[in-house]
Design an enzyme around this catalytic site. Structure first.
Site, mmCIF file in Angstrom:
data_model
loop_
_atom_site.group_PDB
_atom_site.id
_atom_site.type_symbol
_atom_site.label_atom_id
_atom_site.label_comp_id
_atom_site.label_asym_id
_atom_site.label_seq_id
_atom_site.Cartn_x
_atom_site.Cartn_y
_atom_site.Cartn_z
ATOM 1 N N ASN A 43 0.835 -1.216 0.000
ATOM 2 C CA ASN A 43 0.000 0.000 0.000
ATOM 3 C C ASN A 43 0.867 1.262 0.000
ATOM 4 O O ASN A 43 0.595 2.218 -0.732
ATOM 5 C CB ASN A 43 -0.897 0.047 1.246
ATOM 6 C CG ASN A 43 -1.997 -1.003 1.217
ATOM 7 O OD1 ASN A 43 -2.224 -1.641 0.198
ATOM 8 N ND2 ASN A 43 -2.675 -1.188 2.340
ATOM 9 N N ALA A 249 -6.350 2.462 4.950
ATOM 10 C CA ALA A 249 -5.130 2.879 4.225
ATOM 11 C C ALA A 249 -4.831 4.373 4.298
ATOM 12 O O ALA A 249 -3.920 4.843 3.618
ATOM 13 C CB ALA A 249 -5.155 2.417 2.760
ATOM 14 N N ALA A 250 -5.554 5.120 5.151
ATOM 15 C CA ALA A 250 -5.228 6.557 5.294
ATOM 16 C C ALA A 250 -3.796 6.706 5.803
ATOM 17 O O ALA A 250 -3.037 7.562 5.337
ATOM 18 C CB ALA A 250 -6.208 7.250 6.237
ATOM 19 N N GLY A 251 -3.435 5.852 6.751
ATOM 20 C CA GLY A 251 -2.074 5.903 7.299
ATOM 21 C C GLY A 251 -1.033 5.542 6.246
ATOM 22 O O GLY A 251 0.063 6.129 6.212
ATOM 23 N N ASP A 252 -1.356 4.593 5.380
ATOM 24 C CA ASP A 252 -0.422 4.214 4.308
ATOM 25 C C ASP A 252 -0.287 5.356 3.294
ATOM 26 O O ASP A 252 0.811 5.648 2.810
ATOM 27 C CB ASP A 252 -0.902 2.942 3.596
ATOM 28 C CG ASP A 252 -0.883 1.732 4.522
ATOM 29 O OD1 ASP A 252 -0.047 1.702 5.446
ATOM 30 O OD2 ASP A 252 -1.711 0.817 4.330
HETATM 31 P P1 ADP Z 1 -3.926 5.012 10.383
HETATM 32 O O1 ADP Z 1 -4.636 4.719 9.101
HETATM 33 O O2 ADP Z 1 -2.511 4.548 10.416
HETATM 34 O O3 ADP Z 1 -4.717 4.637 11.601
HETATM 35 P P2 ADP Z 1 -4.843 7.734 10.654
HETATM 36 O O4 ADP Z 1 -6.231 7.218 10.707
HETATM 37 O O5 ADP Z 1 -4.368 8.606 11.776
HETATM 38 O O6 ADP Z 1 -3.756 6.600 10.447
HETATM 39 O O7 ADP Z 1 -4.735 8.552 9.286
HETATM 40 C C1 ADP Z 1 -3.516 9.074 8.821
HETATM 41 C C2 ADP Z 1 -3.688 10.537 8.477
HETATM 42 O O8 ADP Z 1 -4.643 10.667 7.407
HETATM 43 C C3 ADP Z 1 -4.227 11.383 9.598
HETATM 44 O O9 ADP Z 1 -3.191 11.838 10.445
HETATM 45 C C4 ADP Z 1 -4.913 12.517 8.847
HETATM 46 O O10 ADP Z 1 -4.004 13.520 8.474
HETATM 47 C C5 ADP Z 1 -5.450 11.804 7.609
HETATM 48 N N1 ADP Z 1 -6.851 11.396 7.861
HETATM 49 C C6 ADP Z 1 -7.275 10.197 8.337
HETATM 50 N N2 ADP Z 1 -8.630 10.169 8.483
HETATM 51 C C7 ADP Z 1 -9.064 11.391 8.070
HETATM 52 C C8 ADP Z 1 -10.352 12.030 7.973
HETATM 53 N N3 ADP Z 1 -11.482 11.384 8.328
HETATM 54 N N4 ADP Z 1 -10.404 13.299 7.511
HETATM 55 C C9 ADP Z 1 -9.275 13.958 7.145
HETATM 56 N N5 ADP Z 1 -8.038 13.431 7.222
HETATM 57 C C10 ADP Z 1 -7.918 12.176 7.673
#
Ligand code: ADP
Length: 310
Positions: A43, A249-252
């Site tokens: 990812n 995958a937001a973190g990826d």
């Molecule tokens: P992971 O997927 O590793 O748990 P996060 O959920 O913290 O990581 O998401 C990584 C980054 O993506 C966040 O720090 C933020 O900047 C962005 N992000 C995640 N979710 C959202 C959201 N609902 N709205 C806006 N930005 C988001």
């Protein structure tokens, strides 16, 4: 341009949708099944490659149909895969995922080929390190190889970015080999041993991680944003306000874009904003790899928010 190298997991996600999760011993009828490329290593490689930077992945898939499909998908996304070993004696890594209508899920990961990565693979990685912009790793491959790889990158003068996911304890000797660590709230809590539930706790957690020897600590706080602590400063970057669909995958996405910005020589603060933008874009689309933005979408988003990409 110097390439980004990812050393990490490559999985096939087997996703089942059901109205509710089955109880132990129960058989229920689901209504949808699909497969999709996944694994945090893959990812993050796709996240970086889609933003137009040369990206290589070093890893291992099995000699099965999933392995062939995973390699083809990575190549389509623009990831260079000649560092991926095909091990005919094992099966590809899989994640068996069940998701119910309330969005609750169960996930079973079988490491397969990812779990057999060893010293020889680190040697293969080592040949590619000279001249690389960064080495990007996660914790879905055995910890001893992560540590060996970090050592190799450190010796070659290549910055190490470590996403300590999934949450687990990290050996003390690994911290000083890491230039940037990027836990989410849960992973940060696990690492430091106290709840990391907001900006202040994230600042405390990042200070602890820096004391253990990492260069910079970036704590990802979901839809709140990101806390970043370096040797010089501690700052907070708020999340972009978007309509989130799912944050898989937001973190990826964050880590891929962070590495891309740094590979382009951008300052860390800007790289964190790029990470947040990519994370937000990924949250706006369903799925893992399909949600990772391409360069055009990414630049348009930054422009829309009054931030140029150049
Ligand atoms: P992971 O997927 O590793 O748990 P996060 O959920 O913290 O990581 O998401 C990584 C980054 O993506 C966040 O720090 C933020 O900047 C962005 N992000 C995640 N979710 C959202 C959201 N609902 N709205 C806006 N930005 C988001």
């Amino acid at each position: 341009m110097k390439p980004i190298i990812v050393f990490g997991s490559i999985n096939m996600d087997l996703v089942t949708k059901t109205p509710r999760l089955p109880a132990a011993g129960e058989t229920i009828t689901g209504y949808n099944f699909f497969t999709a490329g996944g694994g945090k290593g893959a990812n993050q490689a796709v996240a970086a490659a889609r933003l137009g930077i040369p990206t290589q992945i070093v890893g291992c898939v099995g000699g099965d149909e999933f392995g062939r499909q995973l390699l083809a998908d990575l190549q389509t996304a623009g990831v260079q895969t000649d560092g991926v070993l095909v091990d005919e004696t094992t099966s590809s890594g899989v994640a068996v995922i069940t998701v119910d209508d309330a969005g609750e899920n169960n996930i079973i990961i079988i490491a397969g080929a990812n779990g057999r990565l060893n010293k020889t693979d680190v040697e293969r990685l080592g040949d590619r390190l000279p001249g690389a912009a960064a080495l990007l790793m996660q914790l879905e491959i055995p910890m001893p190889v992560v540590q060996l790889a970090a050592q190799a990158a450190h010796s070659a003068g290549v910055p190490v970015i470590l996403d300590p996911a999934p949450a687990q304890t990290i050996p003390a000797e690994l911290y000083p080999l890491v230039d940037i660590i990027t836990p989410n709230q849960l992973e940060a809590s696990q690492l430091v041993g106290f709840p990391v539930d907001g900006e202040e706790a994230a600042a405390q957690a990042s200070a602890v991680l820096r004391q253990r020897g990492v260069g910079s600590a970036i704590v990802k706080l979901g839809d709140r944003g990101v806390l970043c602590a370096t040797a010089e400063e501690t700052f907070f970057v708020p999340a972009f306000s978007v309509q989130a669909v799912d944050t898989v995958a937001a973190g990826d996405a964050f880590n891929g874009a962070l590495a891309v910005a740094l590979a382009q020589g951008r300052p860390l603060r800007e790289a964190v904003v790029w990470g947040a933008a990519s994370g937000a874009l990924s949250a706006m689309k369903a799925g893992a790899q399909p949600s990772l933005p391409d360069r055009k979408t990414f630049e348009a988003f930054l422009r829309e928010r009054g931030l140029g990409a150049n």
